[in-house]
Design a protein around this motif. Structure first.
Motif, short mmCIF file in Angstrom:
data_model
loop_
_atom_site.label_atom_id
_atom_site.label_comp_id
_atom_site.label_asym_id
_atom_site.label_seq_id
_atom_site.Cartn_x
_atom_site.Cartn_y
_atom_site.Cartn_z
N ASP A 60 -2.85 4.24 -8.18
CA ASP A 60 -1.64 3.45 -8.45
C ASP A 60 -0.45 4.01 -7.68
OD1 ASP A 60 -3.09 1.86 -10.20
OD2 ASP A 60 -2.35 2.88 -12.01
N LEU A 61 -0.33 5.33 -7.64
CA LEU A 61 0.78 5.95 -6.92
C LEU A 61 0.71 5.65 -5.43
CD1 LEU A 61 1.01 9.51 -8.54
CD2 LEU A 61 2.59 7.60 -8.86
N VAL A 62 -0.50 5.69 -4.86
CA VAL A 62 -0.66 5.42 -3.43
C VAL A 62 -0.26 3.97 -3.13
CG1 VAL A 62 -2.30 5.28 -1.52
CG2 VAL A 62 -2.45 7.16 -3.17
N ALA A 63 -0.79 3.03 -3.92
CA ALA A 63 -0.47 1.62 -3.70
C ALA A 63 1.01 1.35 -3.87
CB ALA A 63 -1.29 0.75 -4.65
N GLU A 64 1.61 1.92 -4.91
CA GLU A 64 3.04 1.69 -5.18
C GLU A 64 3.90 2.26 -4.05
OE1 GLU A 64 3.50 3.53 -8.94
OE2 GLU A 64 2.40 1.96 -10.02
N TYR A 65 3.53 3.43 -3.54
CA TYR A 65 4.30 4.03 -2.46
C TYR A 65 4.31 3.13 -1.23
CZ TYR A 65 5.55 6.92 1.50
OH TYR A 65 6.14 7.38 2.65
N PHE A 66 3.14 2.66 -0.81
CA PHE A 66 3.09 1.86 0.41
C PHE A 66 3.73 0.48 0.20
CE2 PHE A 66 0.23 5.16 1.78
CZ PHE A 66 0.50 5.25 3.14
N HIS A 67 3.66 -0.07 -0.99
CA HIS A 67 4.38 -1.31 -1.27
C HIS A 67 5.89 -1.08 -1.15
CE1 HIS A 67 1.53 -4.42 -3.13
NE2 HIS A 67 0.78 -3.53 -2.51
N PRO A 83 -0.01 -5.21 1.46
CA PRO A 83 -1.41 -5.31 1.03
C PRO A 83 -1.53 -5.78 -0.41
CG PRO A 83 -1.01 -3.25 2.18
CD PRO A 83 0.33 -3.86 1.95
N ARG A 84 -2.54 -6.60 -0.67
CA ARG A 84 -2.69 -7.19 -1.99
C ARG A 84 -3.14 -6.19 -3.05
NH1 ARG A 84 -4.39 -11.40 1.39
NH2 ARG A 84 -6.59 -10.77 1.33
#
Length: 240
Positions: A59-66, A88-89
């Motif tokens: 979750d942290l990785v996805a949130e950071y790149f978003h 990214p979706r």
């Protein structure tokens, strides 16, 4: 391009038919250094993983790149937007951008950049990762010092993980173990070479890579045990 198979970044065994752990990489001079902690899933025969084991870390990785995409710091080639989304979706599609930088990009035409630099990924066979984590666990120190050693001078990683470093202690210890093992063998983090892009592995190639790994790591019991586990898991494929 159809299906293709990458090899374990530590041992060189084929990833076809096996679970893998993906590590995001950033270029530092002429080398690569970890950008993310390990993310586990199933090798998808497209250079990345699916069936990802999602947890607070992913979750942290996805949130950071978003967040970086919204700020204009993570820039993606619009040619991939239909497949992966912009931003990214989900975490799987994000990692697909990392893989495209490995397989289908150049400095002049990157698939995705973070603060102007491409972000890459590499893969370690899950049995190998699982075996190395306890066998080469850091000797002394704390998860904070291991974290600093892994991600020194990476402002990106600091922003990504700073709120949950304590909760990520297991992930940090595992990556530190694999990183320490590579250092002990004079090896470095790497991405697949151009000669591996698009290659499919069948039984003879898979056995060749397995035999080579057993020879290379004959003196490391943990790796030999992992290779035996791997052989049992992909036994049918070794005969195709």
């Amino acid at each position: 391009m159809g299906f293709y198979d990458f090899r374990c970044a530590v041992t060189g065994i084929s990833l076809r038919g096996i679970d893998a752990v993906l590590v995001g990489l950033r270029p530092v001079g002429d080398r690569y250094r970890p950008l993310t902690l390990g993310i586990a899933g199933k090798y998808n025969r497209l250079g990345s993983i699916d069936r990802i084991e999602e947890d607070p870390h992913t979750d942290l990785v996805a949130e950071y790149f978003h967040r970086r995409a919204r700020a204009g710091d993570f820039v993606m080639d619009p040619g991939y937007a239909d497949d992966y989304g912009n931003p990214p979706r989900d975490i799987e599609k994000l990692l697909a951008y990392f893989e495209r930088n490995v397989s289908d990009s150049s400095e002049e035409h990157p698939a995705a950049t973070l603060f102007g630099r491409r972000v890459f990924s590499t893969l370690v066979a899950r049995p190998v990762w699982t075996a190395l984590a306890p066998a080469f666990a850091p000797d002394g120190g704390t998860y904070e010092t291991w974290y600093e050693e892994l991600f020194a001078e990476s402002a990106e990683t600091e922003e990504m993980y700073r709120d949950l470093i304590r909760e990520l202690a297991r992930h940090i210890e595992e990556l530190s173990a694999v990183n320490g093992f590579l250092d002990s063998r004079g090896l470095a983090w790497s991405i697949p070479g151009d000669d591996e892009i698009g290659e499919q592995h069948f039984g003879p190639e898979m056995r060749q890579y397995l035999d080579a790994a057993r020879s290379e790591f004959h003196d490391v019991p943990a790796v030999l045990e992992a290779l035996t586990d791997y052989e049992q898991r992909v036994g049918d494929l070794l005969d195709d």
